[in-house]
Scaffold this motif. Structure first.
Motif, PDB file in Angstrom:
ATOM      1  N   GLY A 166      34.261 -95.620 -44.970  1.00  0.00           N
ATOM      2  CA  GLY A 166      32.952 -95.039 -45.272  1.00  0.00           C
ATOM      3  C   GLY A 166      33.017 -93.568 -45.650  1.00  0.00           C
ATOM      4  N   SER A 167      31.985 -93.125 -46.378  1.00  0.00           N
ATOM      5  CA  SER A 167      31.900 -91.722 -46.813  1.00  0.00           C
ATOM      6  C   SER A 167      30.514 -91.157 -46.530  1.00  0.00           C
ATOM      7  N   LEU A 168      30.481 -89.948 -45.976  1.00  0.00           N
ATOM      8  CA  LEU A 168      29.237 -89.190 -45.916  1.00  0.00           C
ATOM      9  C   LEU A 168      29.213 -88.280 -47.137  1.00  0.00           C
TER      10      LEU A 168
ATOM     11  N   SER B  81      37.684 -90.001 -39.133  1.00  0.00           N
ATOM     12  CA  SER B  81      37.978 -88.662 -38.621  1.00  0.00           C
ATOM     13  C   SER B  81      37.106 -87.614 -39.312  1.00  0.00           C
ATOM     14  N   ALA B  82      37.044 -87.671 -40.645  1.00  0.00           N
ATOM     15  CA  ALA B  82      36.211 -86.721 -41.402  1.00  0.00           C
ATOM     16  C   ALA B  82      34.733 -86.924 -41.088  1.00  0.00           C
ATOM     17  N   ILE B  83      34.339 -88.188 -40.911  1.00  0.00           N
ATOM     18  CA  ILE B  83      32.938 -88.504 -40.581  1.00  0.00           C
ATOM     19  C   ILE B  83      32.579 -87.944 -39.202  1.00  0.00           C
ATOM     20  N   ALA B  84      33.511 -88.083 -38.253  1.00  0.00           N
ATOM     21  CA  ALA B  84      33.275 -87.569 -36.895  1.00  0.00           C
ATOM     22  C   ALA B  84      33.090 -86.053 -36.921  1.00  0.00           C
ATOM     23  N   LYS B  85      33.906 -85.362 -37.714  1.00  0.00           N
ATOM     24  CA  LYS B  85      33.803 -83.898 -37.784  1.00  0.00           C
ATOM     25  C   LYS B  85      32.459 -83.479 -38.397  1.00  0.00           C
ATOM     26  N   ALA B  86      32.088 -84.117 -39.523  1.00  0.00           N
ATOM     27  CA  ALA B  86      30.821 -83.770 -40.184  1.00  0.00           C
ATOM     28  C   ALA B  86      29.632 -84.056 -39.263  1.00  0.00           C
TER      29      ALA B  86
END
Lengths: 160, 160
Positions: free
Chosen positions: B63-65, B77-82
């Motif tokens: 998935g992508s935000l 990981s990137a989603i959790a940070k954002a």
């Protein structure tokens, strides 16, 4: 051949036909992804040409432009206005490139997503450049063409 | 009953089964739309609770935000940070409401779209309010749950 054998034969024939139809769906799906890539690129051409009518023709009758700094523009008339307003921006130049394309197994709903670079001149004539990402949801029409159901983008740059 | 009658009988049975399967697909589709509405509302609950882990659990592995003012955040990981960064904004409060939900006939790809209201406090502690629109593309998982493939939003307000 007995009656039972004939029935089994007919059943097997129908099951094989069904399997062939399923396999064909996968092939159709690859075809649909190619068609979506082509539609995405053809839509971009209308932006390069700043051709409002041709750009709007890529949108579904119920399509929406979900562009920043404006309410949702839904339907051909609102889409035409938003598109004309964009093309009228001095020095307007937009390029985009999809890097993710997919179509549902049923072949009537899909998306393209990727990055854009947009440049224009601000009110003082100073060149401005923006880059970001976009997401376009497409719906296959009765005539087999793909039209934009939603088009959305936003900037990667920090707030100015 | 002759052999031909039996074959016709078997064929009719299979055709009726196929029609029933098609009708069932439509019913499944309505069920999928309800499931997507429920998933969209349940995801919002995790934002109200500012629960990063539960919010991230609603996202697909790929998935992508696609959020404004930041590059695309892809993967857990990137989603959790954002998500954690958003929840850490002082006074962060986000509400959204879908007004368009659809699922492909094949039942594995769908979207929700609607409006949001977002409020927070700026660096001087002054309350700021934003409103806009969003588009979320969902993918049905092997376990039957729906996960976010893309989530995108942008403001309706003019540039500040």
């Amino acid at each position: 051949m007995t009656s039972s054998q004939k029935i089994i034969g007919a059943t097997v024939f129908l099951l094989v036909s069904t399997s062939a139809a399923l396999a064909q769906t996968d092939t159709k799906n690859l075809g649909a992804i190619r068609a979506l890539r082509t539609a995405d690129a053809a839509w971009l051409k209308t932006y390069e040409a700043k051709d409002v009518d041709k750009a709007v023709a890529f949108c579904d009758e119920q399509g929406s432009l979900l562009w920043p700094n404006a309410p949702r523009a839904t339907g051909k008339s609102a889409i035409a206005k938003a598109t004309a307003d964009a093309f009228a921006i001095p020095g307007f130049k937009l390029e985009w490139r999809p890097d993710q394309i997919a179509v549902a197994r049923s072949g009537e709903l899909g998306y393209t997503s990727g990055t854009y670079i947009w440049s224009y001149k601000d009110s003082s004539g100073k060149p401005v450049s923006d880059k970001g990402k976009y997401l376009t949801v497409w719906k296959k029409q009765a005539d087999g063409s793909w039209k934009v159901l939603f088009d959305m983008f936003n900037t990667d740059l920090p707030p100015s």
